[in-house]
Write a protein that holds these residues in place. Structure first.
Motif, short mmCIF file in Angstrom:
data_model
loop_
_atom_site.label_atom_id
_atom_site.label_comp_id
_atom_site.label_asym_id
_atom_site.label_seq_id
_atom_site.Cartn_x
_atom_site.Cartn_y
_atom_site.Cartn_z
N GLU A 208 9.72 -10.85 68.69
CA GLU A 208 8.34 -11.19 68.33
C GLU A 208 7.35 -10.19 68.93
O GLU A 208 6.43 -9.72 68.25
N ALA A 260 18.43 -18.43 62.91
CA ALA A 260 17.57 -19.59 62.64
C ALA A 260 16.26 -19.49 63.40
O ALA A 260 15.18 -19.74 62.84
N ARG A 261 16.33 -19.11 64.67
CA ARG A 261 15.11 -19.04 65.48
C ARG A 261 14.25 -17.85 65.10
O ARG A 261 13.01 -17.92 65.18
N GLN A 263 13.95 -16.71 62.04
CA GLN A 263 13.25 -17.11 60.82
C GLN A 263 12.07 -18.02 61.13
O GLN A 263 11.01 -17.90 60.51
N ASP A 264 12.23 -18.93 62.09
CA ASP A 264 11.11 -19.77 62.50
C ASP A 264 9.98 -18.92 63.08
O ASP A 264 8.80 -19.14 62.79
N MET A 265 10.36 -17.95 63.92
CA MET A 265 9.35 -17.09 64.53
C MET A 265 8.61 -16.28 63.48
O MET A 265 7.37 -16.18 63.50
N GLY A 267 8.25 -16.99 60.31
CA GLY A 267 7.40 -17.90 59.55
C GLY A 267 6.09 -18.18 60.25
O GLY A 267 5.02 -18.22 59.63
N GLY A 268 6.15 -18.35 61.57
CA GLY A 268 4.94 -18.57 62.35
C GLY A 268 4.02 -17.37 62.33
O GLY A 268 2.79 -17.52 62.19
#
Length: 362
Positions: A208, A260-261, A263-265, A267-268
């Motif tokens: 990130e 998975a994490r 992709q969440d990051m 998306g945010g």
């Protein structure tokens, strides 16, 4: 929706038609169709490193045979494969150029610089310790090289045109696998301090921070490559898969959790009003898993061993024609060495990337 992401219906249609044309040409560079992006700019590890490690004091190099055995003039350029690597194929498919060169150790023409380079370094990662262990280029240093590169663009075409080139470029970020396969599971430095979920969090935080820095430098389109099924790579089968060399589940679980994490990051990030870059996650776990599990569907007969030496452990310095032989028919193998796919496998993976992700970025 950011204005930088919006396109007219006509522009979308034209882009998709050009992408279709690229696929029909088998990703062969076609200068007459016009490029879909101004340049391709790459950060990452050995999957996208065309030779930046060649001049380093490290064992992680591919500038010797049999690497490059099917490249132009059978030249070992530092690409970790028998031929082309994914970023060459992506640059071709987008109509930018035939080969995406390394930034270091190459006498670039102005055109080479204007249409993009790769800063990637084999065996680097998002964990700051990963490049230190094997003496390769950190992602932070890759960003410093990008700043230097940007200055060269300004010298060639001026500040205003440089901004247009950067904003119109496709940036590719590909790292993380070496963190899991090498730093966490091979060395003792991280596994005593972190369990798998907490180590994945470390990597995602690093990813990130890196994406935010790339965005701050003007990138508006980033393709972020996910992690493959690390536990099924030939070398990881050998060191962790027992006598039968089965896929090692803990490595794959780490890769799946990371993906998975990540992709969440992502998306945010994309939902933040102040974040002016579109980041698209590119899943390669699924297609590479399919290549290994159902290789015959794609024309492969060997999916668990590399083409170099025994195919079970040889990679970089151990994959050297002075000491080991190479298989007769590379096209039958998913992997060239015990870690990196063959050009044929890369073509299938890049086909999948174009089918599922590139049009989203465009």
């Amino acid at each position: 929706m950011h204005t930088t992401r919006s396109m007219s219906a006509l522009a979308v249609a034209v882009s998709l038609l050009l992408l279709l044309a690229a696929r029909c040409h088998g990703y062969q560079y076609n200068a007459t169709q016009g490029p879909l992006v101004t340049a391709v700019i790459v950060f990452g590890d050995s999957i996208v490193d065309p030779g930046n490690n060649n001049g380093l004091l490290t064992l992680i190099k591919a500038n010797h045979p049999p690497y490059g055995k099917d490249f132009f003039n059978h030249e070992a350029t530092g690409r970790y494969s028998n031929g082309l690597i994914p970023t060459d194929l992506i640059a071709q498919g987008l109509g930018v150029k035939q080969l995406l060169p390394a930034y270091l150790g190459v006498d670039h023409s102005p055109e080479d610089l204007l249409t993009g380079v790769s800063f990637a370094s084999g065996a680097t990662g998002f964990d700051p310790l990963t490049p230190v262990v094997v003496s390769v280029i950190s992602l932070e240093q890759q960003l410093s090289y990008f700043d230097e590169y940007r200055g060269k663009l300004v010298d060639i075409v001026g500040e205003e045109e440089t901004e247009k080139i950067i904003e119109g470029s496709l940036f590719v970020v590909c790292a993380g696998t070496d963190d899991v396969a090498n730093t966490y599971f091979t060395t003792p430095f991280r596994s005593v301090e972190y369990d798998i979920p907490s180590y994945v969090d470390l990597l995602v935080s690093g990813a990130e921070a890196f994406l935010r820095k790339v965005s701050s430098k003007g990138a508006r389109k980033i393709g972020f490559v996910g992690m493959p099924p690390v536990g099924c790579v030939p070398s990881q089968r050998t060191v962790g898969g027992g006598l039968r060399r089965e896929c090692e589940p803990k490595r794959n679980q780490a890769a799946q959790l990371y993906n998975a994490r990540i992709q969440d990051m992502i998306g945010g990030l994309n939902e933040e009003p102040s974040f002016t870059t579109l980041v698209v996650y590119m899943d390669i776990y699924r297609i590479l898993d399919d290549l290994m599990e159902r290789g015959q569907r794609y024309g492969f007969t060997e999916t668990t061993k590399g083409c170099c030496g025994t195919g079970m452990i040889e990679v970089t310095g151990l994959c050297d024609s002075r000491f080991v032989s190479v298989c007769d028919d590379v096209s039958q193998h998913v992997f060239f060495d015990s870690y990196h796919p063959t050009e044929q496998a890369y073509r299938i993976i890049v086909n999948d990337i174009f089918d599922n992700y590139i049009q989203v970025i465009m």
